[in-house]
Scaffold this motif. Structure first.
Motif, PDB file in Angstrom:
ATOM      1  N   THR A   1       4.634  17.559   8.549  1.00 30.47           N
ATOM      2  CA  THR A   1       3.198  17.339   8.770  1.00 30.47           C
ATOM      3  C   THR A   1       2.421  18.637   8.662  1.00 30.47           C
ATOM      4  O   THR A   1       1.348  18.695   8.052  1.00 30.47           O
ATOM      5  CB  THR A   1       2.973  16.705  10.147  1.00 30.47           C
ATOM      6  N   VAL A   2       2.971  19.707   9.237  1.00 30.14           N
ATOM      7  CA  VAL A   2       2.290  21.003   9.186  1.00 30.14           C
ATOM      8  C   VAL A   2       2.214  21.503   7.742  1.00 30.14           C
ATOM      9  O   VAL A   2       1.177  22.013   7.291  1.00 30.14           O
ATOM     10  CB  VAL A   2       3.014  22.017  10.086  1.00 30.14           C
ATOM     11  N   LYS A   3       3.307  21.345   6.988  1.00 26.40           N
ATOM     12  CA  LYS A   3       3.288  21.777   5.584  1.00 26.40           C
ATOM     13  C   LYS A   3       2.291  20.960   4.769  1.00 26.40           C
ATOM     14  O   LYS A   3       1.574  21.512   3.929  1.00 26.40           O
ATOM     15  CB  LYS A   3       4.695  21.648   4.994  1.00 26.40           C
ATOM     16  N   ASP A   4       2.242  19.650   5.022  1.00 25.84           N
ATOM     17  CA  ASP A   4       1.300  18.822   4.279  1.00 25.84           C
ATOM     18  C   ASP A   4      -0.130  19.147   4.654  1.00 25.84           C
ATOM     19  O   ASP A   4      -1.026  19.136   3.801  1.00 25.84           O
ATOM     20  CB  ASP A   4       1.592  17.341   4.555  1.00 25.84           C
ATOM     21  N   PHE A   5      -0.369  19.473   5.918  1.00 21.94           N
ATOM     22  CA  PHE A   5      -1.730  19.869   6.325  1.00 21.94           C
ATOM     23  C   PHE A   5      -2.152  21.137   5.602  1.00 21.94           C
ATOM     24  O   PHE A   5      -3.277  21.242   5.108  1.00 21.94           O
ATOM     25  CB  PHE A   5      -1.781  20.081   7.831  1.00 21.94           C
ATOM     26  N   TRP A   6      -1.234  22.114   5.524  1.00 21.50           N
ATOM     27  CA  TRP A   6      -1.592  23.372   4.865  1.00 21.50           C
ATOM     28  C   TRP A   6      -1.840  23.160   3.372  1.00 21.50           C
ATOM     29  O   TRP A   6      -2.739  23.754   2.792  1.00 21.50           O
ATOM     30  CB  TRP A   6      -0.494  24.394   5.081  1.00 21.50           C
ATOM     31  N   ALA A   7      -1.035  22.287   2.766  1.00 23.64           N
ATOM     32  CA  ALA A   7      -1.208  22.045   1.334  1.00 23.64           C
ATOM     33  C   ALA A   7      -2.494  21.291   1.036  1.00 23.64           C
ATOM     34  O   ALA A   7      -3.085  21.467  -0.036  1.00 23.64           O
ATOM     35  CB  ALA A   7      -0.010  21.265   0.789  1.00 23.64           C
TER      36      ALA A   7
ATOM     37  N   TYR B   1      -8.582  10.760   1.597  1.00 20.76           N
ATOM     38  CA  TYR B   1      -9.573  11.778   1.194  1.00 20.76           C
ATOM     39  C   TYR B   1      -8.905  13.129   0.890  1.00 20.76           C
ATOM     40  O   TYR B   1      -9.422  14.186   1.250  1.00 20.76           O
ATOM     41  CB  TYR B   1     -10.638  11.965   2.280  1.00 20.76           C
ATOM     42  N   ARG B   2      -7.750  13.097   0.251  1.00 24.08           N
ATOM     43  CA  ARG B   2      -7.061  14.343  -0.057  1.00 24.08           C
ATOM     44  C   ARG B   2      -7.844  15.113  -1.121  1.00 24.08           C
ATOM     45  O   ARG B   2      -8.295  14.539  -2.113  1.00 24.08           O
ATOM     46  CB  ARG B   2      -5.640  14.071  -0.543  1.00 24.08           C
ATOM     47  N   PRO B   3      -8.026  16.411  -0.949  1.00 21.13           N
ATOM     48  CA  PRO B   3      -8.799  17.180  -1.938  1.00 21.13           C
ATOM     49  C   PRO B   3      -8.046  17.305  -3.238  1.00 21.13           C
ATOM     50  O   PRO B   3      -6.816  17.361  -3.278  1.00 21.13           O
ATOM     51  CB  PRO B   3      -8.975  18.547  -1.248  1.00 21.13           C
ATOM     52  N   ALA B   4      -8.811  17.348  -4.322  1.00 16.87           N
ATOM     53  CA  ALA B   4      -8.211  17.517  -5.643  1.00 16.87           C
ATOM     54  C   ALA B   4      -7.679  18.936  -5.785  1.00 16.87           C
ATOM     55  O   ALA B   4      -8.341  19.898  -5.374  1.00 16.87           O
ATOM     56  CB  ALA B   4      -9.240  17.231  -6.738  1.00 16.87           C
ATOM     57  N   PRO B   5      -6.478  19.100  -6.333  1.00 13.40           N
ATOM     58  CA  PRO B   5      -5.929  20.461  -6.490  1.00 13.40           C
ATOM     59  C   PRO B   5      -6.747  21.270  -7.474  1.00 13.40           C
ATOM     60  O   PRO B   5      -7.250  20.745  -8.475  1.00 13.40           O
ATOM     61  CB  PRO B   5      -4.505  20.215  -6.992  1.00 13.40           C
ATOM     62  N   VAL B   6      -6.883  22.550  -7.163  1.00 13.23           N
ATOM     63  CA  VAL B   6      -7.617  23.468  -8.033  1.00 13.23           C
ATOM     64  C   VAL B   6      -6.621  24.140  -8.963  1.00 13.23           C
ATOM     65  O   VAL B   6      -5.667  24.780  -8.523  1.00 13.23           O
ATOM     66  CB  VAL B   6      -8.372  24.515  -7.198  1.00 13.23           C
ATOM     67  N   THR B   7      -6.808  23.962 -10.278  1.00 12.56           N
ATOM     68  CA  THR B   7      -5.913  24.552 -11.281  1.00 12.56           C
ATOM     69  C   THR B   7      -6.667  25.584 -12.092  1.00 12.56           C
ATOM     70  O   THR B   7      -7.872  25.459 -12.334  1.00 12.56           O
ATOM     71  CB  THR B   7      -5.352  23.468 -12.220  1.00 12.56           C
ATOM     72  N   ARG B   8      -5.936  26.587 -12.526  1.00 12.00           N
ATOM     73  CA  ARG B   8      -6.534  27.627 -13.359  1.00 12.00           C
ATOM     74  C   ARG B   8      -6.489  27.214 -14.825  1.00 12.00           C
ATOM     75  O   ARG B   8      -5.491  26.693 -15.304  1.00 12.00           O
ATOM     76  CB  ARG B   8      -5.775  28.944 -13.198  1.00 12.00           C
TER      77      ARG B   8
ATOM     78  N   ALA C   1       0.839  -1.194   0.000  1.00 13.95           N
ATOM     79  CA  ALA C   1       0.000   0.000   0.000  1.00 13.95           C
ATOM     80  C   ALA C   1       0.871   1.238   0.000  1.00 13.95           C
ATOM     81  O   ALA C   1       1.885   1.289   0.690  1.00 13.95           O
ATOM     82  CB  ALA C   1      -0.913  -0.001   1.235  1.00 13.95           C
ATOM     83  N   PRO C   2       0.501   2.253  -0.787  1.00  9.97           N
ATOM     84  CA  PRO C   2       1.319   3.469  -0.829  1.00  9.97           C
ATOM     85  C   PRO C   2       1.310   4.177   0.517  1.00  9.97           C
ATOM     86  O   PRO C   2       0.274   4.322   1.157  1.00  9.97           O
ATOM     87  CB  PRO C   2       0.628   4.318  -1.913  1.00  9.97           C
ATOM     88  N   LYS C   3       2.472   4.616   0.919  1.00 11.20           N
ATOM     89  CA  LYS C   3       2.597   5.312   2.194  1.00 11.20           C
ATOM     90  C   LYS C   3       2.399   6.810   1.979  1.00 11.20           C
ATOM     91  O   LYS C   3       2.746   7.349   0.930  1.00 11.20           O
ATOM     92  CB  LYS C   3       3.977   5.054   2.797  1.00 11.20           C
ATOM     93  N   PRO C   4       1.836   7.492   2.974  1.00 11.51           N
ATOM     94  CA  PRO C   4       1.662   8.936   2.829  1.00 11.51           C
ATOM     95  C   PRO C   4       3.002   9.631   2.744  1.00 11.51           C
ATOM     96  O   PRO C   4       3.939   9.308   3.462  1.00 11.51           O
ATOM     97  CB  PRO C   4       0.886   9.331   4.101  1.00 11.51           C
ATOM     98  N   GLN C   5       3.088  10.606   1.853  1.00 12.26           N
ATOM     99  CA  GLN C   5       4.312  11.339   1.666  1.00 12.26           C
ATOM    100  C   GLN C   5       4.255  12.642   2.460  1.00 12.26           C
ATOM    101  O   GLN C   5       3.215  13.242   2.669  1.00 12.26           O
ATOM    102  CB  GLN C   5       4.518  11.647   0.170  1.00 12.26           C
ATOM    103  N   GLY C   6       5.434  13.116   2.878  1.00  9.05           N
ATOM    104  CA  GLY C   6       5.511  14.412   3.526  1.00  9.05           C
ATOM    105  C   GLY C   6       5.118  14.415   4.976  1.00  9.05           C
ATOM    106  O   GLY C   6       4.830  15.465   5.524  1.00  9.05           O
ATOM    107  N   LEU C   7       5.039  13.279   5.655  1.00 10.76           N
ATOM    108  CA  LEU C   7       4.653  13.223   7.055  1.00 10.76           C
ATOM    109  C   LEU C   7       5.796  12.684   7.903  1.00 10.76           C
ATOM    110  O   LEU C   7       5.591  11.927   8.823  1.00 10.76           O
ATOM    111  CB  LEU C   7       3.394  12.365   7.229  1.00 10.76           C
TER     112      LEU C   7
END
Length: 418
Positions: free
Chosen positions: A19-25, A152-159, A7-13
């Motif tokens: 963890t704080v940067k990944d939460f903000w992103a 449940y990571r949100p999909a990035p919003v692109t212009r 199973a893929p492991k979460p990145q950036g934690l």
């Protein structure tokens, strides 16, 4: 070699900063539908796959115990972008992206945040409760992101960029020059016939079949089971308390019931169900806080109204008591030759005392939760302490010597001259 895919492991934690940067992103997005006020609780619930009711109960509890819940809710409202927005309202206010919330609304929320924070951290019912509540909620959100941040990571919003310029409306073929005017077929009106050689229209895409409707979610019986266990605990606790066991006071029984409801709501957040338990938990929490803050059980005397107008010092009782009700004591008919001392103890209700206009009154008036007006002096709120002093009246010293003490759990206290 094991053929099972890992199973893929979460990145950036890896650590706190990551963890704080990944939460903000990947911070929660406030939904357009399903939210109550601003959609903060629904955003956190959707982001981490938990029932939003649990989040709402946490904010309400943090508001009641210390007041920090309201200020944190407004802060999240300002920092969480709405679905489809590239920036949060506070970022859009400073020109960092676009937000669907108007700037006027953002300014109102930002102004509201400061008095709410001052109220939460300035003390009150529980000294230090605001700091403790804020720390608990921040730690809970941090641990929640550590454990479920990869879900449940949100999909990035692109212009979407659109090129609109002169090249889009060019009617000449690439590489054409002015020398083409002398070649056969050149149109003096400036319309090159080759420019109208449009490509064949592409066939319309075949729409994909709609996805099948989701299977109906099986209703969980956690809510019904939790409600039944809570009723059983309440009944058994009340029976033991009525049998003389002092520990099973109303405050403790309510605490046991709230513990059962809390476990049921947490379980229901993951298994589905138990959302209506909050309807019972919120008023019970308020009742538990009231009973804990105001020890009504420490006051005896029964329930009802007490009215007395003694005519002599001998008729004045040393103590007037009621558990709940009202006490109305008229001392204006007492003669001035004999000193009088009396006390009033009332659990919840209203106390009114009239003293002679010329009496020298030494008073101590206290209401643990209510307003006190004692011969022109008073206090209000919770835990204000007793109001004490000596009042000789308009005629100065001389007259009936009256010592008056009033101790009341909740309600208003008023002492006036007749």
């Amino acid at each position: 070699m094991n053929d099972t895919a890992e199973a893929p492991k979460p990145q950036g934690l890896g650590g706190f900063e990551e963890t704080v940067k990944d939460f903000w992103a990947s911070r929660p997005r406030r939904p357009a539908r399903g939210g109550k006020i601003g959609g903060v609780a629904a955003a956190i619930g959707n982001r981490y796959g938990i029932d939003p009711v649990i989040v709402r109960v946490a904010f309400v509890t943090a508001t009641v115990f210390g007041g920090v819940g309201a200020s944190l809710y407004v802060l999240c409202w300002l920092l969480f972008p709405a679905e489809g927005d590239g920036s949060s309202p506070i970022e859009a206010l400073f020109g960092q992206g676009r937000s669907s919330m108007s700037k006027h609304m953002t300014i109102v929320l930002a102004i509201l945040f400061f008095p709410l924070s001052s109220w939460a951290f300035a003390g009150g019912w529980f000294d230090g409760g605001g700091i403790i509540g804020a720390a608990l909620m921040v730690v809970a959100l941090y641990l929640l992101h550590r454990g479920r941040g990869h879900l449940y990571r949100p999909a990035p919003v692109t212009r979407v960029a659109t090129d609109v310029g002169p090249a889009a409306f060019s009617m000449s073929t690439p590489g054409s020059t002015t020398t083409e005017r002398n070649e056969p077929g050149w149109d003096p009106l400036g319309a090159d016939p080759m420019a109208w050689d449009l490509p064949d229209p592409q066939p319309a895409p075949v729409p994909s079949p709609p996805p099948p409707p989701p299977a109906p979610r099986r209703r969980s019986k956690i809510g019904i089971a939790t409600f039944g266990i809570a009723l059983l605990v309440a009944g058994v606790g009340a029976a033991i308390g009525a049998d003389g066991e002092t520990w099973f006071s109303p405050q403790h029984v309510i605490g046991l019931v709230l513990g059962v409801l809390g476990v049921g709501m947490v379980a229901g957040a993951f298994a589905g169900g138990g959302r209506k338990l909050a309807i019972l938990a919120v008023p019970l929490s308020i009742a538990g806080i009231a009973l804990t803050t105001v020890p009504v059980a420490d006051y005896a005397g029964g329930v009802g109204d007490l009215r007395a107008t003694p005519l002599t010092a001998a008729q004045v009782q040393p103590t007037y008591q009621r558990t709940a009700g009202s006490v109305d004591l008229d001392l204006t008919a007492l003669p001035a030759d004999v000193p009088v001392t009396t006390e009033i103890h009332l659990g919840a209700g209203e106390t009114t005392v009239l003293v002679p206009a010329t009496a020298d009154v030494t008073y101590s008036c206290e209401s643990h939760a209510g307003d006190v007006q004692c011969l022109g002096h008073g206090s209000s709120g919770l835990g204000a302490g007793p109001t004490t002093g000596v009042d000789y009246g308009k005629d100065g010293p001389g007259g009936l010597q009256l010592n008056l003490k009033i101790d009341q759990g909740a309600g208003d206290v008023e002492v006036n001259r007749g």
